[in-house]
Write an enzyme that holds these catalytic residues in place. Structure first.
Site, PDB file in Angstrom:
ATOM      1  N   GLU A 285       0.824  -1.217   0.000  1.00 17.63           N
ATOM      2  CA  GLU A 285       0.000   0.000   0.000  1.00 17.63           C
ATOM      3  C   GLU A 285       0.856   1.264   0.000  1.00 17.63           C
ATOM      4  O   GLU A 285       0.753   2.084   0.917  1.00 17.63           O
ATOM      5  CB  GLU A 285      -0.890   0.015   1.252  1.00 17.63           C
ATOM      6  CG  GLU A 285      -1.792  -1.170   1.403  1.00 17.63           C
ATOM      7  CD  GLU A 285      -2.588  -1.133   2.717  1.00 17.63           C
ATOM      8  OE1 GLU A 285      -2.203  -0.408   3.648  1.00 17.63           O
ATOM      9  OE2 GLU A 285      -3.594  -1.841   2.793  1.00 17.63           O
ATOM     10  N   CYS A 354      -2.041  33.034  10.651  1.00 20.61           N
ATOM     11  CA  CYS A 354      -1.804  33.833  11.867  1.00 20.61           C
ATOM     12  C   CYS A 354      -1.193  33.003  12.992  1.00 20.61           C
ATOM     13  O   CYS A 354      -1.673  33.016  14.130  1.00 20.61           O
ATOM     14  CB  CYS A 354      -3.113  34.420  12.347  1.00 20.61           C
ATOM     15  SG  CYS A 354      -4.281  33.147  12.795  1.00 20.61           S
TER      16      CYS A 354
HETATM   17  N1  LLP Z   1      -1.513   1.972   4.448  1.00 21.62           N
HETATM   18  C1  LLP Z   1      -1.997   2.425   5.617  1.00 21.62           C
HETATM   19  C2  LLP Z   1      -2.887   1.589   6.388  1.00 21.62           C
HETATM   20  C3  LLP Z   1      -1.631   3.706   6.067  1.00 21.62           C
HETATM   21  O1  LLP Z   1      -2.101   4.140   7.228  1.00 21.62           O
HETATM   22  C4  LLP Z   1      -0.759   4.509   5.287  1.00 21.62           C
HETATM   23  C5  LLP Z   1      -0.366   5.840   5.744  1.00 21.62           C
HETATM   24  C6  LLP Z   1      -0.299   3.992   4.061  1.00 21.62           C
HETATM   25  C7  LLP Z   1      -0.689   2.709   3.688  1.00 21.62           C
HETATM   26  C8  LLP Z   1       0.621   4.759   3.162  1.00 21.62           C
HETATM   27  O2  LLP Z   1       1.842   5.035   3.719  1.00 21.62           O
HETATM   28  P1  LLP Z   1       3.012   5.684   2.846  1.00 21.62           P
HETATM   29  O3  LLP Z   1       3.444   4.685   1.816  1.00 21.62           O
HETATM   30  O4  LLP Z   1       2.449   6.890   2.182  1.00 21.62           O
HETATM   31  O5  LLP Z   1       4.061   6.007   3.810  1.00 21.62           O
HETATM   32  N2  LLP Z   1       0.488  12.644   6.835  1.00 21.62           N
HETATM   33  C9  LLP Z   1       1.769  12.016   7.089  1.00 21.62           C
HETATM   34  C10 LLP Z   1       1.761  10.556   6.656  1.00 21.62           C
HETATM   35  C11 LLP Z   1       0.686   9.746   7.318  1.00 21.62           C
HETATM   36  C12 LLP Z   1       0.644   8.329   6.832  1.00 21.62           C
HETATM   37  C13 LLP Z   1      -0.528   7.611   7.390  1.00 21.62           C
HETATM   38  N3  LLP Z   1      -0.710   6.305   6.864  1.00 21.62           N
HETATM   39  C14 LLP Z   1       2.865  12.819   6.404  1.00 21.62           C
HETATM   40  O6  LLP Z   1       2.578  13.858   5.812  1.00 21.62           O
HETATM   41  O7  LLP Z   1       4.044  12.460   6.498  1.00 21.62           O
END
Ligand code: LLP
Length: 431
Positions: A285, A354
Site C-alpha cells: 500500500e 496567523c
Molecule cells: N496503508 C496504511 C494503512 C496507512 O495508514 C498509510 C499511511 C499507508 C498505507 C501509506 O503510507 P506511505 O506509503 O504513504 O508512507 N500525513 C503524514 C503521513 C501519514 C501516513 C498515514 N498512513 C505525512 O505527511 O508524512
C-alpha cells in the site's frame, strides 16, 4: 541541488516536465499545486516491477490518502492499481475512478456502521481493527444476506525510525490487534456469521528510510501466517502496507530505492510462505513513494522583510502544506524564476497564516529574493493537498496536472463563496 528527472532548469527557470513554472503561475495564479502525470506512471512502474521481479502474485494498492484527487486515482486505475481506502469517501472515489472492488481494501480503526454497509454492498474487503468491529461487520453482512472477506490489521509492535506521529505499528499505537489476541481474533472470525477471514494486514509507519524494519515486519507477518494456517485460516493475501520514504533532503537523505526495498522484503516473505506451503498474494500500500516527488507547490512572494532574520512572506502556508508545521518536515525550496542563480542569503519562507509556526522552510540559503518572485516547494505530492484546510478562511488553491505539453485543472480553486455556501443562517438571528 540534485533534482529528479522531471524537474529541470532552463534559461534560469524551473521546469516541471516541459512546462516553465513561471508560465504555469502566470496562467493559473498562485498558490498552485502542479502534478506531473508522467512521473506518477514512472514511479508506479518502478515499484511494481521491483516487487514482481521476485514474485508475480503482487497487488499494488495505492494509498489514496496521499492524494485522493480523481485524476490521480484514474491514473492509478489505468495502471492497474487498486487502493487502500480509509473512509467511505475514498472508497466512493476509488470506485468512480474505475478501480475494481476486488482491488480495494477498506482500512481504518474507527469505521461507522454505514462504512461497513458500504463495503458489504460494494463487495470490498475490510481490514478489521477490533473484535467489536468484527461483531458489527458480521451483523451487517448477515442482515444483507452477503458474505464479506476480511483481514485483521495486525499490530506488529515494531519501532521504526520516523516521526512518532507517523509510526503506526508500535505496540502502543491505536492501530491493530495486539499479538496476544491475534489467534483469538481469527478464531472468532472463522466462527462469525457471514465472515470469511482470508487476509492479514499491517502498516508499520510512513517516511521510513531504512529497509530493515520492513523485512522485520514481513518476518513477523509470515510467522503469524503459519499459526493462522494451523488453525484453519486459508490465506488469500498478506498485506504489508506502505511506508517507504523519499529523500526530502535531496543532497543528504540516503533513501532506499524500491529495488532495495524489494530485495530486503521479498526473500523473507517468499521463504516464509514456502515454509508454510501457501501461495497468498502479496499486497502493498505505498502512497508517498508513488506520489511524493510528482508534485510541486508554487507560491508567490508577497513581501520580503528583514527582522532578526530575513523572511520571505509567501501566499501558501500550513493551510496548504501542513507537513512542516505538523511534523517539522523538510521540503526543498527553489526560487523558480532565479533557479540558476547562486545562493546568497539565508531566508526563512513563511506563510500567511496567523501562527508563528506557519513556516514552510526555515533558514535556507537562496538567491536574492524579491516581491513578485516565485518559490517552488518540492515533494508535495503526498499528504500535501490532501491535508489542506480552509484555516483563516483561505479557500484551498487549485491543483493542476501536466502531461507532455498539456496542462489542465484537476481541481479548481475554491472561492470564499464556496466556503460561505456551507454555512447556514440561524433561524433565531434576524436577517
Ligand atoms: N496503508 C496504511 C494503512 C496507512 O495508514 C498509510 C499511511 C499507508 C498505507 C501509506 O503510507 P506511505 O506509503 O504513504 O508512507 N500525513 C503524514 C503521513 C501519514 C501516513 C498515514 N498512513 C505525512 O505527511 O508524512
Amino acid at each position: 541541488m540534485k533534482l529528479p528527472e522531471h524537474l529541470t532548469i532552463k534559461d534560469g527557470h524551473l521546469m516541471i516536465g516541459s512546462h516553465d513554472c513561471n508560465d504555469l503561475a502566470e496562467s493559473y495564479g498562485t498558490p498552485l499545486y502542479v502534478t506531473d502525470e508522467k512521473r506518477i506512471r514512472e514511479n508506479f512502474t518502478r515499484y511494481n516491477s521491483a516487487l514482481k521481479k521476485h514474485y508475480n502474485n503482487v497487488r499494488m494498492l495505492y494509498a489514496a490518502k496521499a492524494n485522493g484527487n480523481m485524476a490521480v486515482l484514474k491514473t492509478f486505475a489505468d495502471l492497474g492499481a487498486g487502493a487502500d481506502v480509509f473512509s467511505s469517501g475514498e472508497l466512493h472515489l476509488a470506485l468512480l475512478a474505475g478501480m475494481n472492488p476486488e482491488n480495494l481494501l477498506f482500512n481504518g480503526s474507527s469505521k461507522t456502521k454505514e462504512d461497513l454497509e458500504l463495503a458489504v454492498d460494494k463487495g470490498v474487503r475490510v481490514s478489521v481493527d477490533s473484535f467489536d468491529e468484527l461483531a458489527q461487520l458480521s451483523e451487517v453482512a448477515k442482515a444483507k444476506g452477503k458474505d464479506v472477506e476480511i483481514s485483521f490489521r495486525i499490530n506488529p509492535a515494531i519501532d521504526v525510525p520516523t516521526h512518532p506521529k507517523i509510526a503506526t505499528g508500535l505496540a502502543t499505537s491505536k492501530f491493530g490487534i495486539p499479538a496476544d489476541q491475534i489467534l483469538d481474533a481469527y478464531r472468532a472470525a472463522l466462527e462469525a456469521d457471514n465472515i470469511d477471514p482470508v487476509g492479514m494486514h499491517c502498516h508499520i509507519g510512513s517516511q521510513i528510510l531504512e529497509v530493515l524494519p520492513f523485512a522485520k515486519a514481513a518476518e513477523i507477518m509470515v510467522k503469524i501466517a503459519g499459526k493462522l494456517t494451523d488453525i484453519g485460516v486459508k490465506l488469500k493475501f498478506i498485506d504489508i502496507g506502505g511506508g517507504l520514504g523519499i529523500p526530502y533532503h535531496h543532497d543528504s537523505d540516503n533513501a532506499p530505492t524500491p529495488e532495495e526495498y524489494a530485495d530486503a522484503v521479498m526473500p523473507v516473505f517468499l521463504e516464509g510462505i514456502a515454509r508454510i506451503g501457501i501461495k497468498p498474494e502479496l499486497w502493498v500500500e505505498p502512497g508517498r513513494n508513488l506520489m511524493g516527488d510528482t508534485t510541486i507547490l508554487l507560491t508567490g512572494v508577497n513581501s520580503v522583510k528583514t527582522a532578526h532574520k530575513k523572511f520571505v512572506n509567501v501566499d501558501a502556508g500550513f493551510n496548504l502544506l501542513l507537513r512542516p508545521a505538523m511534523y517539522d518536515s523538510y521540503h526543498e525550496v527553489i526560487v523558480a524564476n532565479r533557479a540558476d542563480q547562486k545562493p546568497e542569503l539565508e531566508y526563512t519562507v513563511t506563510g500567511p497564516i496567523c501562527e508563528s509556526g506557519d513556516i514552510i522552510a526555515a533558514d535556507r540559503m537562496l538567491p536574492h529574493v524579491e516581491r513578485g518572485d516565485l518559490i517552488a516547494v518540492l515533494d508535495c505530492g503526498a499528504y500535501g493537498y490532501s491535508m489542506a484546510s480552509q484555516y483563516n478562511c483561505r479557500p484551498r488553491c487549485p491543483e493542476i496536472m501536466v502531461n507532455g505539453d498539456r496542462s489542465a485543472y484537476m481541481r479548481r480553486g475554491e472561492t470564499v463563496i464556496d466556503i460561505l455556501n456551507t454555512m447556514a443562517d440561524l433561524p433565531w438571528v434576524e436577517k
